[in-house]
Design an enzyme around this catalytic site. Structure first.
Site, PDB file in Angstrom:
ATOM      1  N   GLY A  41      60.654  45.362  36.388  1.00  0.00           N
ATOM      2  CA  GLY A  41      60.754  44.310  35.414  1.00  0.00           C
ATOM      3  C   GLY A  41      61.738  43.109  35.725  1.00  0.00           C
ATOM      4  O   GLY A  41      61.553  42.109  35.149  1.00  0.00           O
TER       5      GLY A  41
ATOM      6  N   CYS B 135      33.056  28.176  39.319  1.00  0.00           N
ATOM      7  CA  CYS B 135      32.292  27.505  38.097  1.00  0.00           C
ATOM      8  C   CYS B 135      33.031  28.234  36.684  1.00  0.00           C
ATOM      9  O   CYS B 135      32.282  28.862  36.066  1.00  0.00           O
ATOM     10  CB  CYS B 135      30.694  27.782  38.335  1.00  0.00           C
ATOM     11  SG  CYS B 135      30.024  27.386  39.730  1.00  0.00           S
TER      12      CYS B 135
HETATM   13  N1  LLP Z   1      57.262  50.210  36.644  1.00  0.00           N
HETATM   14  C1  LLP Z   1      55.899  50.312  35.780  1.00  0.00           C
HETATM   15  C2  LLP Z   1      55.734  51.299  35.102  1.00  0.00           C
HETATM   16  C3  LLP Z   1      55.178  48.934  35.608  1.00  0.00           C
HETATM   17  O1  LLP Z   1      54.127  48.997  34.769  1.00  0.00           O
HETATM   18  C4  LLP Z   1      55.480  47.960  36.446  1.00  0.00           C
HETATM   19  C5  LLP Z   1      54.751  46.569  36.296  1.00  0.00           C
HETATM   20  C6  LLP Z   1      56.418  47.854  37.443  1.00  0.00           C
HETATM   21  C7  LLP Z   1      57.398  49.124  37.349  1.00  0.00           C
HETATM   22  C8  LLP Z   1      56.718  46.577  38.299  1.00  0.00           C
HETATM   23  O2  LLP Z   1      57.273  45.639  37.438  1.00  0.00           O
HETATM   24  P1  LLP Z   1      57.865  44.176  38.226  1.00  0.00           P
HETATM   25  O3  LLP Z   1      59.183  44.744  38.575  1.00  0.00           O
HETATM   26  O4  LLP Z   1      56.759  43.807  39.485  1.00  0.00           O
HETATM   27  O5  LLP Z   1      57.956  43.516  36.980  1.00  0.00           O
HETATM   28  N2  LLP Z   1      50.218  41.088  36.811  1.00  0.00           N
HETATM   29  C9  LLP Z   1      51.103  40.709  35.978  1.00  0.00           C
HETATM   30  C10 LLP Z   1      52.413  41.893  36.031  1.00  0.00           C
HETATM   31  C11 LLP Z   1      51.900  43.188  35.558  1.00  0.00           C
HETATM   32  C12 LLP Z   1      53.057  44.275  35.736  1.00  0.00           C
HETATM   33  C13 LLP Z   1      52.580  45.541  35.494  1.00  0.00           C
HETATM   34  N3  LLP Z   1      53.592  46.642  35.597  1.00  0.00           N
HETATM   35  C14 LLP Z   1      51.713  39.517  36.528  1.00  0.00           C
HETATM   36  O6  LLP Z   1      51.013  39.030  37.494  1.00  0.00           O
HETATM   37  O7  LLP Z   1      52.629  38.980  36.173  1.00  0.00           O
END
Ligand code: LLP
Length: 435
Positions: free
Chosen positions: A238, A356
């Site tokens: 996150g 489109c």
């Molecule tokens: N751990 C878990 C359990 C998760 O669900 C996620 C992301 C992460 C780690 C990694 O999160 P990060 O460090 O990348 O924030 N497609 C969306 C983001 C979806 C995130 C889903 N889960 C976007 O493009 O912003």
């Protein structure tokens, strides 16, 4: 914190000019900087050095084999969410023993495959899942390492589609129920209660929600760790990144919340969390995706047409929402810059793809330098949730990805040949019978 910069008026990645890569590989083109990937990994790794820790890269953010191998070489494990992802870990030369398996819907087949690969832990999201894992482990005469994903009910103050730590969404087990769930799980003979996990959301640009969530979790983790002999506590992923230069000075963020300052860094993250976590004496897992890869990748696109209507200046490019869906899906902001630095007045422009749908739009009324057909533009910070979320919509090919290392570059995914798109499809015989 990345290696894309202008040198003599040309955008470069590390020591290579982007226009040279474009000549060689065409567009749309994802370019990743190996140095940036390594640098981000190492910055986080060093910040967490006072803790016994493991970085499990959330490969959903970018699962290109070369990107994964770069991180595996740095020591990364992986946070996987499907059998396909775990198979990719093996294909990339990663270590399944450093992998955690997340997700609310793990199928029997996926669980059995992960058990056989000897992953580090399943991050379990419900009691029925605990029972299923126990049953399948018993079937193979194995003991499954598990951690319960706790939903700490902390608002991460991020975009609604990527917040996960409140009771409004499908993830994890409610904080108040966790102790009882572990008590029941301890009776399931083929489970090893190896740890505990949380994840509150993605693109958190502030440390505060992490601190609040860890503080809330601490008493519970201490109590359960003692009772069930935990080895680890995973604090999830996150960590947010800067998409918009303006964000650094406190202007509106991409998900349009009020001014955000003190943008999170590995140092500020560690400064807030290490003192809280160290006394636990547990191994700490982190699951960053975007932080490592987001600003390590760009998407280069060619201007096909410039269409000036009475009201608008439309810059129509050859990349589309099938290549990078974030602006269409989350209204997300990606900085847009020209490959060849240009002086002169900025023109308010809408940068749109060829699909489109009005959603196929990368930027609206963005002040941009004047561009013409044949010029190249770059969507910055496209390394995370870019290419991986690509699709074949409009029968458009999945696009090329290149990895740059100093003066070297290699296509780490070739553009998909068009025929491959419909390769698995077929026409039933009754449709081909002629009368
Ligand atoms: N751990 C878990 C359990 C998760 O669900 C996620 C992301 C992460 C780690 C990694 O999160 P990060 O460090 O990348 O924030 N497609 C969306 C983001 C979806 C995130 C889903 N889960 C976007 O493009 O912003």
């Amino acid at each position: 914190m990345h290696d894309f910069k202008y040198v003599d008026g040309k955008l470069t990645c590390d020591q290579l000019a982007v226009d040279t890569l474009v000549k060689k590989h065409g567009t749309p083109l994802y370019i990743y900087s190996q140095h940036t990937l390594e640098d981000h990994y190492q910055k986080l790794d060093q910040a967490l050095a006072p803790l016994d820790h493991q970085i499990c890269f959330a490969m959903k953010a970018n699962s290109n084999l070369a990107v994964m191998r770069t991180l595996a070489n740095c020591g990364a494990g992986f946070d996987v969410v499907s059998e396909g992802e775990l198979r990719r870990v093996l294909a990339a030369g990663g270590d399944p023993k450093k992998c955690v398996f997340a997700g609310v819907g793990k199928t029997e087949r996926e669980i059995e495959y992960a058990l056989k690969q000897g992953i580090y832990a399943f991050n379990v999201e419900s009691e029925p899942e605990l029972q299923r894992i126990n049953r399948l482990a018993a079937k193979h005469d194995l003991v499954a390492p598990v951690a319960v994903r706790v939903n700490p009910n902390i608002d991460a103050h991020t975009h609604a589609k990527i917040t996960t730590g409140t009771y409004e969404n499908k993830f994890g087990i409610a904080f108040e129920e966790v102790a009882a769930v572990y008590a029941r799980a301890s009776k399931l003979k083929n489970l090893r209660l190896r740890g505990i996990q949380m994840h509150i959301g993605s693109q958190l640009t502030q440390v505060e929600p992490f601190r609040l969530a860890v503080e809330k979790m601490l008493p519970l983790v201490k109590k359960l760790a003692k009772k069930h002999s935990f080895e680890f506590f995973s604090i999830g992923g996150g960590i947010g990144i800067v998409y918009d230069k303006a964000l650094e000075s406190g202007a509106a963020a991409w998900w349009q919340t009020p001014a955000a300052k003190n943008i999170i860094t590995p140092a500020s993250y560690a400064a807030a969390l290490v003192p809280l976590l160290k006394p636990l004496g547990l191994r700490i897992l982190v699951e960053p995706g975007r932080f490592i890869v987001g600003n390590a990748g760009i998407l280069v696109t060619r201007v096909e047409y410039v269409k000036r209507t009475g009201k608008k200046n439309f810059v129509i490019v050859d990349a589309a929402m099938n290549d990078l869906i974030r602006p269409a899906f989350y209204d997300s902001y990606h900085q847009i810059v020209p490959v060849a630095e240009t002086a002169g007045a900025l023109i308010s422009s809408d940068v749109v793809g060829p699909i489109c749908e009005s959603g196929d739009c990368f930027a609206k009324e963005r002040p941009l330098p004047r561009v013409d057909e044949g010029d190249y533009l770059v969507l910055m910070s496209a390394g995370a949730y870019g290419s991986v979320m690509g699709s074949n919509y409009n029968s458009r090919a999945l696009t090329t990805e290149v990895l740059v290392n100093g003066r070297q570059s290699a296509a780490v995914r070739e553009r998909q040949p068009l025929e491959i798109i419909w390769e698995a499809e077929g026409i039933p015989a009754w449709l081909t019978k002629t009368a």
